[in-house]
Design an enzyme around this catalytic site. Sequence first.
Site, short mmCIF file in Angstrom:
data_model
loop_
_atom_site.label_atom_id
_atom_site.label_comp_id
_atom_site.label_asym_id
_atom_site.label_seq_id
_atom_site.Cartn_x
_atom_site.Cartn_y
_atom_site.Cartn_z
N HIS A 62 0.37 -1.94 0.09
CA HIS A 62 0.31 0.01 0.12
C HIS A 62 1.08 1.26 -0.05
O HIS A 62 1.08 2.31 0.97
CB HIS A 62 -1.05 -0.03 1.45
CG HIS A 62 -1.86 0.96 1.12
ND1 HIS A 62 -2.97 0.54 1.69
CD2 HIS A 62 -2.34 2.14 0.95
CE1 HIS A 62 -4.52 1.03 1.36
NE2 HIS A 62 -3.40 2.49 0.73
N ARG A 77 2.11 8.22 -6.12
CA ARG A 77 1.50 10.03 -6.61
C ARG A 77 1.70 10.34 -8.10
O ARG A 77 1.41 11.50 -8.29
CB ARG A 77 2.16 11.11 -5.53
CG ARG A 77 1.81 10.50 -4.15
CD ARG A 77 0.20 11.08 -3.58
NE ARG A 77 0.30 11.38 -2.70
CZ ARG A 77 -1.08 10.61 -2.07
NH1 ARG A 77 -1.84 10.02 -2.49
NH2 ARG A 77 -0.93 11.28 -0.96
N ASP A 111 0.51 2.20 3.86
CA ASP A 111 -0.51 3.05 3.43
C ASP A 111 0.48 5.00 2.99
O ASP A 111 -0.08 5.76 3.10
CB ASP A 111 -1.04 4.28 4.36
CG ASP A 111 -2.43 4.57 3.89
OD1 ASP A 111 -2.68 5.15 2.45
OD2 ASP A 111 -3.78 4.71 4.06
#
Lengths: 358, 429
Positions: free
Chosen positions: B62, B66, B306
């Site tokens: 995860h 970008r 994340d």
Amino acid sequence: MTHDDLGPAGLPSRHLLAVDDLGVEGIARVLAVADSFAEVGRRANPKVPALRGRTVATLFLEDSTRTRLSFETAAKRLSADVLSFSAGSSSLNKGESLRDTVATIEAMGVDALVVRHRSSGTPHRVAAWAPGLAVVNAGDGWHQHPTQALADLYTVAGALGRPGDDPLACFAGLPVAVVGDVRHSRVARSLVAAYAAVGARVTLVAPPTLLPPSLEGWPVAGVSHDLDATLAGARVVSLLRLQAERGSGAYVPSLREYTARWGLTAERAARLDPAALVLHPGPVVRGVEVASDVADLPCALIGDQVRNGLVVRMAVLFLLLGHDAVADTGPTRLAAAPSARRGRQEAAAGAPRGAADA
Amino acid sequence: MRDPVVVVRGGTVLDATGERQADVVVEGGRVVAVEEGAAVPRRATVLDAGGCVVAPGLVDLHSHLRQPGAEESETVESGARAAALGGYTAVVAMPNTDPPVDSASVVRDVRSLARGVPCHVAVAGAITVGRAGERLAPMAELAALGVRIFTDDGAGVQSASVMRRALEYARGLGVTLAQHCEEATLAAGGVMHEGAVSSRLGLAGVPALAEELMVVRDLALVRETGARLHLLHLSTAAALAALSDAKRAGLPVTAEVTPHHFTLTDAALVGFDPVFKVNPPLRPASDVAAVRAALADGTADAIATDHAPHPPEAKDRPLDEAPPGMLGLETALALALTELEVPLSRVLALLSWQPAAIAGLAPDHGGPVAPGAAANLCVLDPDHPWVVDPASSASRSRNTPYAGRRLRAKVRHTVLAGEPVVVDGEAQR
């Protein structure tokens, strides 16, 4: 007034971001100093040179009339220079970030920045971004509105206290009902903290949907969903503003239903304790939180709250800034009124009497 | 030019098969020998692993890299470098880019950006077109390009009917769906966990219920469809309990948790600092304890970062205006080894071979360190103290919530496809 009159520091904290920054000692000090400024306000020339040479800026990024005027008037009565920034007039409109706007204000040599913002916590961020400024929270989101709570305490003390008493003695065990949209109210969070600090017993009255999701750690004596059951025992009824959008069906079915169950109607007002006080932080939506004729009753102190807001804000600005000003300019006569002297002596006496009461 | 030879000397090899003292000799991108006192060829690069553990490279399920679309936050290259420094040899790049990864051309774009970067980048595809939760993305076309995981992460698929069809379709392709478990109407407007702290601070909250409701719904859909589902960043005791029951019932479901959900609580928000704003939000201590228990008892299958970079101008704002997310790739391993009371072998299972299996990257990543295996290795010093310094991050962003935190355990070397990409804590490319 000399440097020593206020004790080693004006307030326990360099900023006023939340009522908790003050503690009972800080609250007592603000109320005592406010009392001395009330005396000043009754003079022909209500200005004192206490903050001469200091600059207070207001940064209001949410609509507000009374709070901004109150702070700016307070600063001017203390002879501070006042700069005013608002959403429409600032470079924020040109895409400048709030952080850069604050840096600009700090670079202008401003001493105190009074911040109103729709987002909870923004004054905390401003204080972190601009270490050179004393930051005063003039209302942030649903979080805090400390000077409003201080004005309410001062108002209640004025109505219940007897001259010569410890100004906080009247709060010991005082039953206070805080009624309405507690969930979305910065005033409620400041009031609960302030009343609890001075020893009052607060009951929150609201439908469950307008209470915060959790009341864990809230220093309240009780919670009620039934205004009628709470009203008879209350000595102070503090009504909160219900914003129109809250009555649109999301939190309560309608304004009509809200007023019927949780509004201070004339019928309910008739059942109040004869000595009860009714407060509302304004702006009042007559006919929703409080019936129009009730708002005008002698027990309704809404006008006093506004007047007292001014002297409380003078006290806060003075306590945050005046200390250094006095040190810089040498002994200055602030106010020779007896009550002012008495207030200062009590505030400086060291032992926080309110704590003993609580 | 002959293939480079690398000898990782003097360490303890630890993989899914166990632990032994051995040198690891790598040539041509493969492990060629794992033995004590291995002969060192003259042209070999020697990586000292004294006092260190030599493990299969870590795998992150995860990461938000970008790119394309938000290069001011991170690029595939800068994110991959941060990953390599964190001991990762593979990361799954989340598809919530701009444009999102919902077509073959964006998959190819990201892959071309990943050429030559110091970490393998596995591209995840979106479940629905534009991550809008309405029409299925061309999953078969993307699966044919090698995409193994699909997710609309950043938002959950709100429609039960769309999610059901997506699971049915995915089952036919043999790919895994990954769900961001958050029921949007309950979570709407929330900036932190709904509870005692949010109530005191006057902040709109995201209730634990928002996560639990979608987990419970999706577990029922898995039971109905038989498709494989991976649950992203679970953060609440209730959701983990539902997961545990589903696993006991034999459903094909896996789950990850993040380092921030086992190290930080919602009390971190008291200063209103957006560096602590993340989605799902930081939870109270009771949920943190449940996350830790799930890592210890096997309910959680993986630790995933994340990793969500945001530039300072995005985070230096009022809390409700700032975007959620925090950096994670360079601190995950150290946080796990510093904070969790589980054996090192279990931490590595959670960070390497279990996520590698979920991502479809095994055995090239996460596989046993043995002759013939792909040489993707992480060499870590379990007793190396260090202090997190945002300014020294390889990420383009600085939004770590751990600034100033003392950690133990540091990645010393990372070997990607036989090549040292991190040596003595320094990125080599």
